[in-house]
Design a protein around this motif. Structure first.
Motif, mmCIF file in Angstrom:
data_model
loop_
_atom_site.group_PDB
_atom_site.id
_atom_site.type_symbol
_atom_site.label_atom_id
_atom_site.label_comp_id
_atom_site.label_asym_id
_atom_site.label_seq_id
_atom_site.Cartn_x
_atom_site.Cartn_y
_atom_site.Cartn_z
ATOM 1 N N CYS A 185 0.816 -1.057 0.010
ATOM 2 C CA CYS A 185 0.082 0.054 -0.039
ATOM 3 C C CYS A 185 0.842 1.178 0.048
ATOM 4 O O CYS A 185 0.453 2.166 -0.852
ATOM 5 C CB CYS A 185 -0.778 -0.058 1.131
ATOM 6 N N LYS A 186 1.959 1.378 0.653
ATOM 7 C CA LYS A 186 3.005 2.335 0.915
ATOM 8 C C LYS A 186 3.367 2.740 -0.594
ATOM 9 O O LYS A 186 3.603 3.862 -1.040
ATOM 10 C CB LYS A 186 4.137 2.369 1.882
ATOM 11 N N GLY A 187 3.942 1.658 -1.313
ATOM 12 C CA GLY A 187 4.353 1.756 -2.882
ATOM 13 C C GLY A 187 3.279 2.294 -3.613
ATOM 14 O O GLY A 187 3.761 3.280 -4.365
ATOM 15 N N GLU A 222 9.143 2.182 -6.412
ATOM 16 C CA GLU A 222 10.174 1.270 -6.849
ATOM 17 C C GLU A 222 10.919 0.869 -5.693
ATOM 18 O O GLU A 222 11.100 -0.519 -5.581
ATOM 19 C CB GLU A 222 10.785 1.718 -8.202
ATOM 20 N N ARG A 223 11.374 1.465 -5.187
ATOM 21 C CA ARG A 223 12.333 1.261 -3.677
ATOM 22 C C ARG A 223 11.356 0.347 -2.970
ATOM 23 O O ARG A 223 11.866 -0.609 -2.399
ATOM 24 C CB ARG A 223 12.765 2.545 -3.219
ATOM 25 N N VAL A 224 10.307 0.619 -2.688
ATOM 26 C CA VAL A 224 9.521 0.038 -1.521
ATOM 27 C C VAL A 224 9.252 -1.302 -2.028
ATOM 28 O O VAL A 224 9.234 -2.386 -1.274
ATOM 29 C CB VAL A 224 8.255 1.133 -1.148
ATOM 30 N N LEU A 248 6.185 -4.216 -9.584
ATOM 31 C CA LEU A 248 7.342 -3.545 -10.228
ATOM 32 C C LEU A 248 7.219 -3.982 -11.748
ATOM 33 O O LEU A 248 7.664 -3.061 -12.484
ATOM 34 C CB LEU A 248 8.349 -4.415 -9.506
ATOM 35 N N TRP A 249 6.521 -5.293 -12.019
ATOM 36 C CA TRP A 249 6.188 -5.529 -13.516
ATOM 37 C C TRP A 249 5.466 -4.204 -14.105
ATOM 38 O O TRP A 249 5.768 -3.687 -15.039
ATOM 39 C CB TRP A 249 5.638 -6.648 -13.734
ATOM 40 N N ASN A 250 4.273 -3.855 -13.487
ATOM 41 C CA ASN A 250 3.590 -2.899 -13.983
ATOM 42 C C ASN A 250 4.151 -1.375 -13.997
ATOM 43 O O ASN A 250 3.766 -0.779 -15.001
ATOM 44 C CB ASN A 250 1.829 -3.047 -13.132
#
Length: 110
Positions: free
Chosen positions: A24-26, A39-41, A59-61
């Motif tokens: 959720c944070k990402g 991306e980092r999260v 990350l893929w999306n």
């Protein structure tokens, strides 16, 4: 105000389920336009939870939306590895996961 509420909601989710809170944070960072932080999260989440496919799909999306095809393919491959879809074992014994190519391409023409 909406961003503040979302931040509080993420904190509440994170207190209950740390993994879901990371996802959720990402997503919240992404909504705020903080792409690198999102991306980092998700990268940290994929490292801390190597058996979970969700951060790799995020990350893929993300990479697909950025047209970073190499990164997108690498994230997708890692996700499929978790599902057993690209195992190095003989085909008959490997667990397989199927994924429609149209989903991967997002209607792109190559």
């Amino acid at each position: 105000f909406g961003s503040w509420r979302a931040s509080r909601a993420v904190a509440t989710v994170e207190a209950t389920d740390a993994f879901l809170g990371q996802l959720c944070k990402g997503r919240l960072h992404l909504v705020k336009g903080e792409v690198e932080e999102a991306e980092r999260v998700w990268t940290v989440a994929s490292s801390e939870h190597p058996g979970r496919v969700e951060p790799l799909l995020e990350l893929w999306n993300l990479h697909d939306a950025q047209m970073a095809d190499k990164k997108a393919v690498l994230s997708a491959r890692r996700a499929l590895d978790i599902c057993g879809g690209t195992a190095a074992e003989p085909f008959e014994e490997a667990q397989t996961a199927s994924l429609d190519v149209e989903i991967l391409l997002h209607n792109k023409a190559w």
